[in-house]
Design an enzyme around this catalytic site. Structure first.
Site, mmCIF file in Angstrom:
data_model
loop_
_atom_site.group_PDB
_atom_site.id
_atom_site.type_symbol
_atom_site.label_atom_id
_atom_site.label_comp_id
_atom_site.label_asym_id
_atom_site.label_seq_id
_atom_site.Cartn_x
_atom_site.Cartn_y
_atom_site.Cartn_z
ATOM 1 N N GLY A 20 0.867 -1.186 0.161
ATOM 2 C CA GLY A 20 0.080 -0.190 0.098
ATOM 3 C C GLY A 20 0.838 1.322 -0.022
ATOM 4 N N VAL A 22 2.869 2.471 -2.171
ATOM 5 C CA VAL A 22 4.349 2.578 -2.622
ATOM 6 C C VAL A 22 4.440 3.376 -3.895
ATOM 7 C CG1 VAL A 22 5.100 0.582 -1.424
ATOM 8 C CG2 VAL A 22 4.116 0.502 -3.620
ATOM 9 N N GLY A 23 3.465 3.637 -4.468
ATOM 10 C CA GLY A 23 3.125 4.336 -5.828
ATOM 11 C C GLY A 23 2.809 3.439 -7.200
ATOM 12 N N LYS A 24 1.843 2.560 -6.666
ATOM 13 C CA LYS A 24 1.352 1.443 -7.854
ATOM 14 C C LYS A 24 0.681 2.301 -8.860
ATOM 15 C CE LYS A 24 -0.861 -0.554 -4.668
ATOM 16 N NZ LYS A 24 -0.176 -0.135 -3.527
ATOM 17 N N THR A 25 -0.250 3.369 -8.314
ATOM 18 C CA THR A 25 -1.359 4.144 -9.150
ATOM 19 C C THR A 25 -0.446 5.023 -10.097
ATOM 20 O OG1 THR A 25 -3.043 3.544 -7.763
ATOM 21 C CG2 THR A 25 -3.194 5.662 -9.338
ATOM 22 N N ASP A 48 -10.171 -0.076 -7.588
ATOM 23 C CA ASP A 48 -9.916 0.817 -5.993
ATOM 24 C C ASP A 48 -11.039 1.708 -5.806
ATOM 25 O OD1 ASP A 48 -8.954 2.053 -3.953
ATOM 26 O OD2 ASP A 48 -7.096 2.466 -4.722
ATOM 27 N N ASN A 266 10.680 2.910 -5.799
ATOM 28 C CA ASN A 266 10.315 4.369 -5.833
ATOM 29 C C ASN A 266 10.572 5.031 -4.628
ATOM 30 O OD1 ASN A 266 8.564 6.714 -6.674
ATOM 31 N ND2 ASN A 266 6.958 5.726 -6.196
HETATM 32 N N1 LIG Z 1 8.389 9.407 -6.370
HETATM 33 C C1 LIG Z 1 7.501 10.053 -5.946
HETATM 34 N N2 LIG Z 1 7.752 11.311 -5.169
HETATM 35 C C2 LIG Z 1 6.709 11.780 -4.549
HETATM 36 N N3 LIG Z 1 5.320 11.413 -4.335
HETATM 37 C C3 LIG Z 1 5.185 10.329 -5.014
HETATM 38 C C4 LIG Z 1 6.131 9.300 -5.806
HETATM 39 N N4 LIG Z 1 5.767 8.359 -6.131
HETATM 40 C C5 LIG Z 1 4.349 8.490 -5.768
HETATM 41 N N5 LIG Z 1 4.065 9.503 -4.899
HETATM 42 C C6 LIG Z 1 2.849 10.147 -4.413
HETATM 43 O O1 LIG Z 1 2.738 9.229 -3.083
HETATM 44 C C7 LIG Z 1 1.299 9.157 -3.013
HETATM 45 C C8 LIG Z 1 0.943 7.348 -3.119
HETATM 46 O O2 LIG Z 1 1.134 7.116 -4.528
HETATM 47 P P1 LIG Z 1 0.103 6.248 -5.289
HETATM 48 O O3 LIG Z 1 -1.269 6.437 -5.225
HETATM 49 O O4 LIG Z 1 0.765 6.039 -6.687
HETATM 50 O O5 LIG Z 1 0.652 4.921 -4.380
HETATM 51 P P2 LIG Z 1 -0.188 3.305 -4.366
HETATM 52 O O6 LIG Z 1 0.812 2.358 -4.147
HETATM 53 O O7 LIG Z 1 -1.251 3.462 -5.782
HETATM 54 O O8 LIG Z 1 -1.348 3.467 -3.070
HETATM 55 P P3 LIG Z 1 -2.314 2.618 -2.643
HETATM 56 O O9 LIG Z 1 -1.942 1.422 -2.109
HETATM 57 O O10 LIG Z 1 -3.389 3.483 -1.806
HETATM 58 O O11 LIG Z 1 -3.272 2.328 -3.880
HETATM 59 C C9 LIG Z 1 0.527 9.820 -3.768
HETATM 60 O O12 LIG Z 1 0.017 10.954 -3.386
HETATM 61 C C10 LIG Z 1 1.642 10.070 -4.968
HETATM 62 O O13 LIG Z 1 1.408 11.215 -5.880
HETATM 63 MG MG LIG Z 2 -3.316 2.998 -5.836
#
Ligand SMILES: Nc1ncnc2c1ncn2[C@@H]1O[C@H](COP(=O)(O)OP(=O)(O)OP(=O)(O)O)[C@@H](O)[C@H]1O
Ligand SMILES: [Mg+2]
Length: 327
Positions: A20, A22-25, A48, A266
């Site tokens: 959760g 980490v930046g997947k989306t 989601d 990331n």
């Molecule tokens: N390299 C980065 N630098 C700064 N902010 C980042 C970076 N990568 C992602 N983010 C930010 O971190 C947050 C989480 O990223 P994201 O939504 O892509 O994660 P996720 O893994 O999809 O989360 P979830 O598990 O909630 O679906 C977002 O606000 C995104 O803009």
């Molecule tokens: Mg996501």
């Protein structure tokens, strides 16, 4: 080899997953843009309920309809399935009332547990998928033989859900196989009864329907296991907690024969010698990246530093892309 190779591969499915937050989306949205701008017709799907693909693009895809993404040169479409509303439709369809806060499970189908008991114990050892995974797999099935889109990018929910998603083909294969066995038996018994005692000789189509479903599941499963058609991109951050979870994820992907040769590390702390806290984090991250490289020796690993802003909107996603897939 680099993540850029994804653009040249003829991938049908690009799955993006990890722990959760980490930046997947961000990675899924960004790669979807890159693929579309490279000339592929792309559909990015998310199940989601938090609507984060909408948030990532700063657009609203929550209508449940496929929507063209503006601001991208090329054909990029997005679909955000809302498990709560899809759940309501599902509960209407099966005639069982269910609260909107409650995701219906396959296990909620009336009579399924009795049927499982009748069909054998081993089915019960496979955890039934939740509605969000079922909907995601439904889309994988839908596009397995449908060429409306060249690539389906799936922004998956955090790891636990992904593992349940990976179990679905096996679950369905086993479930349909057993249904078929029973159905064939019943159908044969009916035909025998009819031939003995007369009656309507019209053929029962249920067996064919089940066989067609099973066939479709197998076709999708074959595509998911073919490294030229599917890649699962593992996204992680350089903390040991995230690394351990990714190791478990990789094991599960191996077990299910899902190809996964790309990792994205990331949110690495940039180097800043004026800031002792930042330097400490940076050094710790570098040590963990070394560990990641040794843990995944065959992986193509892309590293991305933490930006000083959130990754939101097409322009930021394109900037993110320039790090993800450098020229
Ligand atoms: N390299 C980065 N630098 C700064 N902010 C980042 C970076 N990568 C992602 N983010 C930010 O971190 C947050 C989480 O990223 P994201 O939504 O892509 O994660 P996720 O893994 O999809 O989360 P979830 O598990 O909630 O679906 C977002 O606000 C995104 O803009
Ligand atoms: Mg996501």
């Amino acid at each position: 080899m680099s993540l850029k190779d994804i653009l040249e591969m003829d991938l049908k499915y690009l799955l993006v997953g990890g722990k959760g937050g980490v930046g997947k989306t961000s990675v899924a949205s960004s790669l979807a843009i890159a693929l579309a701008e490279h000339g592929r017709r792309v559909l990015i799907i998310s199940t989601d309920p938090a609507h984060s693909v909408s948030d990532s693009f700063e657009m609203d895809f929550s209508s449940g309809e496929i929507t063209k993404v503006k601001g991208v040169v090329g054909d990029l479409f997005a679909l955000e399935i809302n498990p709560a509303t899809a759940g309501e439709e599902f509960s209407k369809a099966i005639g069982q009332p269910m609260g909107t806060d409650q995701f219906p499970q396959f296990g909620a189908i009336p009579g399924l547990s009795e049927l499982q008991q009748g069909l054998g114990q081993d089915l019960q050892s496979i955890p039934p998928p939740g509605m969000d995974e079922a909907l995601a797999f439904g889309k994988i099935l839908e596009y397995a033989e449908d060429d409306s889109y060249d690539t389906i990018v799936l922004d998956t929910a955090p790891t636990g859900h992904t593992l349940r998603l990976l179990n679905i083909p096996e679950f369905l294969d086993s479930f349909l196989g057993r249904m078929l066995k029973m159905k064939t038996f019943l159908s044969n018994a009916m035909t025998m009864m009819k031939s003995l005692f007369g009656g309507d000789q019209e053929k029962d189509r249920t067996v064919e329907t089940l066989e067609a479903m099973k066939e479709k599941v197998l076709i999708a499963r074959d595509k998911l296991m073919d490294e030229t058609k599917t890649q699962f991109v593992k996204v992680l951050i350089p903390t040991m907690m995230s690394v351990f979870e990714t190791e478990r994820l990789a094991e599960e992907l191996n077990q299910h024969l899902i190809p996964h040769k790309f990792s994205v590390v990331n949110m690495i702390n940039p180097q800043n010698s004026d800031c002792p806290y930042c330097m400490h984090r940076h050094n710790e991250h570098q040590k963990n990246i070394d560990y990641i490289k040794s843990a995944f020796p065959l992986d193509q690993i892309t590293t991305i530093e933490a930006f000083d802003r959130e990754i939101r909107g097409i322009d930021m996603l394109k900037e993110f892309n320039s790090k993800l897939i450098p020229e």
